[in-house]
Design an enzyme around this catalytic site. Sequence first.
Site, PDB file in Angstrom:
ATOM      1  N   ALA A   1     -14.979   0.973 -16.574  1.00 51.63           N
ATOM      2  CA  ALA A   1     -14.171   0.396 -17.652  1.00 51.63           C
ATOM      3  C   ALA A   1     -12.983  -0.375 -17.087  1.00 51.63           C
ATOM      4  O   ALA A   1     -12.663  -1.488 -17.536  1.00 51.63           O
ATOM      5  CB  ALA A   1     -13.689   1.501 -18.588  1.00 51.63           C
TER       6      ALA A   1
ATOM      7  N   SER B   1     -15.856  -4.966  -9.633  1.00 54.50           N
ATOM      8  CA  SER B   1     -16.784  -4.097  -8.927  1.00 54.50           C
ATOM      9  C   SER B   1     -18.181  -4.251  -9.508  1.00 54.50           C
ATOM     10  O   SER B   1     -18.345  -4.473 -10.713  1.00 54.50           O
ATOM     11  CB  SER B   1     -16.349  -2.634  -9.063  1.00 54.50           C
ATOM     12  OG  SER B   1     -17.355  -1.742  -8.615  1.00 54.50           O
TER      13      SER B   1
ATOM     14  N   LYS C   1     -12.692  -1.705 -14.074  1.00 52.16           N
ATOM     15  CA  LYS C   1     -13.130  -2.879 -13.326  1.00 52.16           C
ATOM     16  C   LYS C   1     -13.711  -3.955 -14.243  1.00 52.16           C
ATOM     17  O   LYS C   1     -13.600  -5.153 -13.949  1.00 52.16           O
ATOM     18  CB  LYS C   1     -14.146  -2.467 -12.263  1.00 52.16           C
ATOM     19  CG  LYS C   1     -13.543  -1.642 -11.125  1.00 52.16           C
ATOM     20  CD  LYS C   1     -12.442  -2.413 -10.405  1.00 52.16           C
ATOM     21  CE  LYS C   1     -11.978  -1.716  -9.150  1.00 52.16           C
ATOM     22  NZ  LYS C   1     -10.898  -2.491  -8.449  1.00 52.16           N
TER      23      LYS C   1
ATOM     24  N   TYR D   1     -14.086   4.360 -14.077  1.00 46.34           N
ATOM     25  CA  TYR D   1     -13.914   3.326 -13.061  1.00 46.34           C
ATOM     26  C   TYR D   1     -14.526   2.001 -13.526  1.00 46.34           C
ATOM     27  O   TYR D   1     -13.908   0.935 -13.390  1.00 46.34           O
ATOM     28  CB  TYR D   1     -14.574   3.785 -11.759  1.00 46.34           C
ATOM     29  CG  TYR D   1     -14.352   2.875 -10.579  1.00 46.34           C
ATOM     30  CD1 TYR D   1     -13.161   2.915  -9.862  1.00 46.34           C
ATOM     31  CD2 TYR D   1     -15.342   1.983 -10.169  1.00 46.34           C
ATOM     32  CE1 TYR D   1     -12.962   2.090  -8.769  1.00 46.34           C
ATOM     33  CE2 TYR D   1     -15.154   1.155  -9.067  1.00 46.34           C
ATOM     34  CZ  TYR D   1     -13.960   1.217  -8.372  1.00 46.34           C
ATOM     35  OH  TYR D   1     -13.758   0.389  -7.292  1.00 46.34           O
TER      36      TYR D   1
ATOM     37  N   ASN E   1      -6.383  -5.686  -4.626  1.00 44.55           N
ATOM     38  CA  ASN E   1      -7.496  -4.829  -4.249  1.00 44.55           C
ATOM     39  C   ASN E   1      -7.250  -3.359  -4.574  1.00 44.55           C
ATOM     40  O   ASN E   1      -8.193  -2.566  -4.603  1.00 44.55           O
ATOM     41  CB  ASN E   1      -7.759  -4.923  -2.738  1.00 44.55           C
ATOM     42  CG  ASN E   1      -8.014  -6.325  -2.267  1.00 44.55           C
ATOM     43  OD1 ASN E   1      -9.056  -6.890  -2.549  1.00 44.55           O
ATOM     44  ND2 ASN E   1      -7.075  -6.904  -1.545  1.00 44.55           N
TER      45      ASN E   1
ATOM     46  N   ASP F   1       0.860  -1.188   0.000  1.00 46.05           N
ATOM     47  CA  ASP F   1       0.000   0.000   0.000  1.00 46.05           C
ATOM     48  C   ASP F   1       0.894   1.234   0.000  1.00 46.05           C
ATOM     49  O   ASP F   1       1.693   1.425   0.916  1.00 46.05           O
ATOM     50  CB  ASP F   1      -0.909   0.003   1.234  1.00 46.05           C
ATOM     51  CG  ASP F   1      -2.110   0.919   1.064  1.00 46.05           C
ATOM     52  OD1 ASP F   1      -1.903   2.070   0.628  1.00 46.05           O
ATOM     53  OD2 ASP F   1      -3.239   0.496   1.375  1.00 46.05           O
TER      54      ASP F   1
ATOM     55  N   ARG G   1     -13.107   3.638   2.087  1.00 53.82           N
ATOM     56  CA  ARG G   1     -12.956   5.068   1.803  1.00 53.82           C
ATOM     57  C   ARG G   1     -13.831   5.481   0.625  1.00 53.82           C
ATOM     58  O   ARG G   1     -14.335   6.602   0.575  1.00 53.82           O
ATOM     59  CB  ARG G   1     -11.495   5.407   1.490  1.00 53.82           C
ATOM     60  CG  ARG G   1     -10.552   5.341   2.671  1.00 53.82           C
ATOM     61  CD  ARG G   1      -9.191   5.885   2.273  1.00 53.82           C
ATOM     62  NE  ARG G   1      -8.558   5.113   1.224  1.00 53.82           N
ATOM     63  CZ  ARG G   1      -7.487   5.525   0.526  1.00 53.82           C
ATOM     64  NH1 ARG G   1      -6.957   6.708   0.767  1.00 53.82           N
ATOM     65  NH2 ARG G   1      -6.964   4.748  -0.414  1.00 53.82           N
TER      66      ARG G   1
END
Length: 321
Positions: A171, A157, A173, A169, A104, A42, A204
Site C-alpha cells: 500500500a 516496489s 509503495k 508495504y 529510497n 540515513d 537488507r
Amino acid sequence: MMSDDEIRFDGRVALVTGGGRGIGRALSLLLASRGANVVVADSGAALDGAGAEGGAARSVVSQIEAQGGTGLAFTGDLATEQSCGAAIASALDAFGRIDAIAHNASTSPELRPADQLSTRDLEGLMRINPMAALWLARHAWPHMVRQRYGRLVLASSAGIYGSFGNAHYAAAKAAIIGVVRCLALEGAAHGITVNGVAPSARTRMTERLHDTAYSRWLLETMAPEHVAAGSAFLLSEACALNGETISLGGGRIARLRLAESEGVMDVAASPESVGEAMPATMADERMFYPDDLSDRSARVARLFCVSEKLDSSASIAVKPG
C-alpha cells in the site's frame, strides 16, 4: 578518464535518503564520484524502524571524502515532517541549493496477514514512504521552481503486484506511484521531473528471503549498483523522462505502466448484467495507457461518443471548499 558524453553532476546537490546502506549507499557513492555534493540521509534505524544511530550515513560520507568527493551526513528520522524539512535545510545551508532528491528510505516490518496487521507498522510505512516523499518535495519545491531545475526519484516496489502478508508495504509503495504521477504534472512547467523506480536488488530486505534457489539467484544477480546507475540517470540533466516508473534490477530496465481496457459498453444497471459482462471485461482486450487523468477522461468519454475531457493536467479541476 572522463569522456565527452559522461553523465556528470558537477555543481549539483543531491539528497539521497536511505543513503547509508544498500541501494542508497551505492547511489550516494556513484553521484559523488560524478561530481555531486551529496547529503547522505540515513537514521541508521533497524528494518522495523526501531532504534537509530548515524554510523551508516557517516561511514558513507567518509568513503565519499576518501575518494575526493564532498558529502554531508544527515541522521534525522525522515518519518517526521520536521526531519524532512531539516534534511532539505541541511543541503541548502551546506551547499546553497538542492537539485536532486532520491527517496529510497523505507522500513520493512514483519509480514503479516490482514487480521494481524500492526497499526504501528502501517503508519510507519506510510510516513516514511508517501508522506516523507511529499514532505521532502514540499520543502524543496520552492527552491527548485526558483532555479527552474529539479530531479526527484522516488522508490516504489514490485511488491505492488501483490504478495501474501505484504499489504501494508505494498500500500505504501503503490501510493508512491500516485505521488510520482501528480508531482510530475506540477513540476513540468518549472524544469522539475519526477520519476519512480521499482528496484530489485540485494538489500537488507531481500536478504531476509527464505533460502531457495530463487533467492540465491536474486542475491547473486541483483547488485544494488545496477539500481543506482538507473536512478542516477533519472536524476541527471540528460534525462527528460517525467512521470514514469522504471523497473531496475540486475542490468534489466523496464517501463511500468497503468493500463485500462476499453471495456464493455451499454451494460444495464443491474448486478446480473454486470456479472454477464464480466468475462468480456476480464479478457484484457483493447488496452489503453493513459498519460494522466485528463487523458484517461478523454479516452473514456470518446467511448461514449463524447468529445469533452476533464482538464486536470495543468490546473486544479475541483472548486475550493
